[in-house]
Design a protein around this motif. Structure first.
Motif, PDB file in Angstrom:
ATOM      1  N   SER A 269       0.755  -1.170  -0.080  1.00  0.00           N
ATOM      2  CA  SER A 269       0.117  -0.056  -0.119  1.00  0.00           C
ATOM      3  C   SER A 269       0.727   1.382   0.038  1.00  0.00           C
ATOM      4  CB  SER A 269      -0.895  -0.232   1.389  1.00  0.00           C
ATOM      5  OG  SER A 269      -0.107  -0.146   2.640  1.00  0.00           O
ATOM      6  N   ALA A 270       2.213   1.079   0.127  1.00  0.00           N
ATOM      7  CA  ALA A 270       2.965   2.300   0.260  1.00  0.00           C
ATOM      8  C   ALA A 270       3.718   2.310  -1.232  1.00  0.00           C
ATOM      9  CB  ALA A 270       4.225   2.106   1.319  1.00  0.00           C
ATOM     10  N   ASP A 271       3.234   1.694  -2.380  1.00  0.00           N
ATOM     11  CA  ASP A 271       4.010   1.731  -3.468  1.00  0.00           C
ATOM     12  C   ASP A 271       5.298   1.138  -3.464  1.00  0.00           C
ATOM     13  OD1 ASP A 271       1.417   2.409  -4.841  1.00  0.00           O
ATOM     14  OD2 ASP A 271       2.244   4.553  -5.092  1.00  0.00           O
ATOM     15  N   ARG A 272       5.609   0.174  -2.556  1.00  0.00           N
ATOM     16  CA  ARG A 272       7.029  -0.482  -2.567  1.00  0.00           C
ATOM     17  C   ARG A 272       6.880  -2.019  -3.269  1.00  0.00           C
ATOM     18  NH1 ARG A 272       8.726  -0.682   3.284  1.00  0.00           N
ATOM     19  NH2 ARG A 272       6.935  -1.318   3.485  1.00  0.00           N
ATOM     20  N   LEU A 273       7.734  -2.339  -4.079  1.00  0.00           N
ATOM     21  CA  LEU A 273       7.935  -3.702  -4.457  1.00  0.00           C
ATOM     22  C   LEU A 273       8.413  -4.438  -3.514  1.00  0.00           C
ATOM     23  CD1 LEU A 273       7.740  -5.581  -7.114  1.00  0.00           C
ATOM     24  CD2 LEU A 273      10.241  -4.784  -7.635  1.00  0.00           C
ATOM     25  N   VAL A 274       7.517  -5.284  -2.802  1.00  0.00           N
ATOM     26  CA  VAL A 274       7.990  -5.973  -1.707  1.00  0.00           C
ATOM     27  C   VAL A 274       8.162  -7.463  -1.888  1.00  0.00           C
ATOM     28  CG1 VAL A 274       6.518  -4.485   0.061  1.00  0.00           C
ATOM     29  CG2 VAL A 274       5.487  -6.797  -1.255  1.00  0.00           C
ATOM     30  N   ALA A 275       8.032  -8.093  -3.013  1.00  0.00           N
ATOM     31  CA  ALA A 275       8.321  -9.473  -3.415  1.00  0.00           C
ATOM     32  C   ALA A 275       8.281  -9.518  -5.015  1.00  0.00           C
ATOM     33  CB  ALA A 275       7.211 -10.389  -2.698  1.00  0.00           C
ATOM     34  N   GLN A 276       9.070 -10.506  -5.358  1.00  0.00           N
ATOM     35  CA  GLN A 276       9.037 -10.967  -6.932  1.00  0.00           C
ATOM     36  C   GLN A 276       9.212 -12.577  -6.813  1.00  0.00           C
ATOM     37  OE1 GLN A 276      12.648  -7.960  -6.907  1.00  0.00           O
ATOM     38  NE2 GLN A 276      12.107  -7.919  -9.244  1.00  0.00           N
ATOM     39  N   SER A 277       8.814 -12.767  -7.826  1.00  0.00           N
ATOM     40  CA  SER A 277       8.860 -14.395  -8.132  1.00  0.00           C
ATOM     41  C   SER A 277       8.822 -14.685  -9.696  1.00  0.00           C
ATOM     42  CB  SER A 277       7.842 -15.127  -7.204  1.00  0.00           C
ATOM     43  OG  SER A 277       6.491 -14.973  -8.183  1.00  0.00           O
ATOM     44  N   ARG A 278       9.523 -15.953  -9.765  1.00  0.00           N
ATOM     45  CA  ARG A 278       9.263 -16.825 -10.976  1.00  0.00           C
ATOM     46  C   ARG A 278       9.223 -18.133 -10.742  1.00  0.00           C
ATOM     47  NH1 ARG A 278      12.778 -16.620 -16.577  1.00  0.00           N
ATOM     48  NH2 ARG A 278      11.455 -14.872 -16.788  1.00  0.00           N
ATOM     49  N   GLN A 279       8.055 -18.711 -11.611  1.00  0.00           N
ATOM     50  CA  GLN A 279       8.004 -20.045 -11.503  1.00  0.00           C
ATOM     51  C   GLN A 279       7.757 -20.647 -12.856  1.00  0.00           C
ATOM     52  OE1 GLN A 279       3.714 -21.651 -10.513  1.00  0.00           O
ATOM     53  NE2 GLN A 279       3.464 -19.849  -9.583  1.00  0.00           N
ATOM     54  N   LEU A 280       8.243 -21.932 -12.804  1.00  0.00           N
ATOM     55  CA  LEU A 280       7.926 -22.853 -14.402  1.00  0.00           C
ATOM     56  C   LEU A 280       6.868 -23.546 -13.865  1.00  0.00           C
ATOM     57  CD1 LEU A 280       9.132 -23.548 -17.002  1.00  0.00           C
ATOM     58  CD2 LEU A 280      10.406 -25.402 -15.832  1.00  0.00           C
ATOM     59  N   ALA A 281       5.899 -23.958 -14.845  1.00  0.00           N
ATOM     60  CA  ALA A 281       4.751 -24.700 -14.550  1.00  0.00           C
ATOM     61  C   ALA A 281       4.289 -25.440 -15.681  1.00  0.00           C
ATOM     62  CB  ALA A 281       3.423 -23.726 -14.172  1.00  0.00           C
ATOM     63  N   ARG A 282       3.657 -26.476 -15.574  1.00  0.00           N
ATOM     64  CA  ARG A 282       3.169 -27.576 -16.691  1.00  0.00           C
ATOM     65  C   ARG A 282       1.958 -27.057 -17.071  1.00  0.00           C
ATOM     66  NH1 ARG A 282       4.893 -32.692 -18.181  1.00  0.00           N
ATOM     67  NH2 ARG A 282       6.281 -32.613 -16.309  1.00  0.00           N
ATOM     68  N   VAL A 283       1.587 -27.332 -18.351  1.00  0.00           N
ATOM     69  CA  VAL A 283       0.181 -26.857 -18.800  1.00  0.00           C
ATOM     70  C   VAL A 283      -0.190 -28.076 -19.824  1.00  0.00           C
ATOM     71  CG1 VAL A 283       0.283 -24.580 -18.842  1.00  0.00           C
ATOM     72  CG2 VAL A 283       1.160 -25.726 -20.884  1.00  0.00           C
ATOM     73  N   ARG A 284      -1.407 -28.523 -19.682  1.00  0.00           N
ATOM     74  CA  ARG A 284      -2.174 -29.511 -20.534  1.00  0.00           C
ATOM     75  C   ARG A 284      -2.669 -28.755 -22.052  1.00  0.00           C
ATOM     76  NH1 ARG A 284      -3.617 -30.563 -15.161  1.00  0.00           N
ATOM     77  NH2 ARG A 284      -2.675 -32.578 -14.513  1.00  0.00           N
ATOM     78  N   LEU A 285      -1.987 -29.081 -23.016  1.00  0.00           N
ATOM     79  CA  LEU A 285      -2.300 -28.854 -24.288  1.00  0.00           C
ATOM     80  C   LEU A 285      -3.100 -29.623 -25.012  1.00  0.00           C
ATOM     81  CD1 LEU A 285       1.296 -27.707 -25.260  1.00  0.00           C
ATOM     82  CD2 LEU A 285      -0.400 -26.313 -24.357  1.00  0.00           C
TER      83      LEU A 285
END
Length: 286
Positions: A269-285
């Motif tokens: 709420s103070a306009d601060r970037l408090v966390a970042q993430s990257r994930q790899l996920a599997r999808v069903r095509l």
């Protein structure tokens, strides 16, 4: 800021909410913790990956001399189910400002064999000891005010079956990322939302581990159906969040070979970037 004004009417405090109770671990022996994984954090019949990461994160906070996760990487080996589980932790290195540890969560299969479900490597420190100097080109996501966004109560359940976790979250999705719910996915691979816990508990470093994995998958806006299991998830916690709702923005730029990445940013709420993430996920095509 005006969007943050609509907080939950009834609030619970950090340490006294359902999230705290359901991620609490009981130390059985040094480095060994017991927990009963709650069915309240499931999607269909699998336990949410962000909730599981918070469970292991809480065990490491107890096992290491530092209590705040700075970076935590998890490999999800097999889906976890509600019920008893054991977390085993090990300190890899302890220093003055950072400690590194690893943890694994185990459950028993139908034949009574112990099965490792998740393995984590993490570095912990003291967020309050970090300097205030910030130099960034990152900007908060442009999300409409909360009263112009839509929650689960405004539409159908996004996947068939149980989504018990939805009852424990305050999620208000940006209408621009909800084309999938109307059968008109945008194809842009974006998801944005206001995020909080339904009981009004403010965010802390452990709940940020949940926030990065709590939104519907970007695969929905790519026109894909069904849930998207996480293979690997890395979270960087940048600072302790201010009170009030969070804004979460997730993007996917590349889906190939049945896998996609999701890059998440969490702003307070103070306009601060408090966390970042990257994930790899599997999808069903198909």
């Amino acid at each position: 800021m005006p969007e943050a004004a609509s907080a939950a009417a009834t609030r619970t405090s950090i340490g006294d909410s359902e999230f705290d109770r359901d991620t609490a671990v009981t130390r059985r022996a040094p480095g060994v913790y017991d927990i009963d994984l709650s069915a309240g954090w499931t999607i269909i019949d699998a336990v949410n990956g962000g909730y599981l990461l918070a469970v292991l994160g809480r065990a490491l906070a107890d096992a290491l001399p530092h209590t705040d996760p700075f970076t935590i990487s998890a490999h999800y080996l097999i889906a976890s189910r509600p019920g008893p589980a054991v977390v085993r932790t090990e300190a890899v290195r302890t220093g003055r400002t950072l400690s590194t540890g690893q943890a694994s969560l185990f459950q028993y299969d139908d034949e009574g064999n112990e099965v490792e479900r998740i393995r984590v490597l993490a570095s912990y420190g003291d967020l309050d000891a970090l300097p205030d100097d910030v130099r960034t080109s990152a900007k908060p996501p442009a999300i409409p005010p909360m009263d112009q966004c839509l929650g689960a109560e405004d539409g159908p359940t996004p996947v068939d079956g149980s989504s018990a976790i939805a009852d424990r979250l305050m999620l208000k999705l940006d209408p621009a990322t909800l084309g999938w719910a109307l059968g008109q996915p945008s194809g842009r691979g974006e998801m944005r939302a206001w995020f909080g816990l339904a009981d009004g508990r403010d965010a802390d470093p452990l709940s940020l581990l949940l926030a990065v994995d709590a939104l519907p998958p970007t695969a929905f806006e790519l026109g894909l159906k069904g849930w998207v299991p996480t293979v690997e998830l890395t979270v960087h916690v940048r600072c302790r969040p201010a009170p009030g709702p969070l804004r979460v923005s997730i993007t996917t730029r590349n889906l190939a070979g049945g896998f996609l990445e999701e890059d998440a940013e969490v702003w307070d709420s103070a306009d601060r970037l408090v966390a970042q993430s990257r994930q790899l996920a599997r999808v069903r095509l198909g």
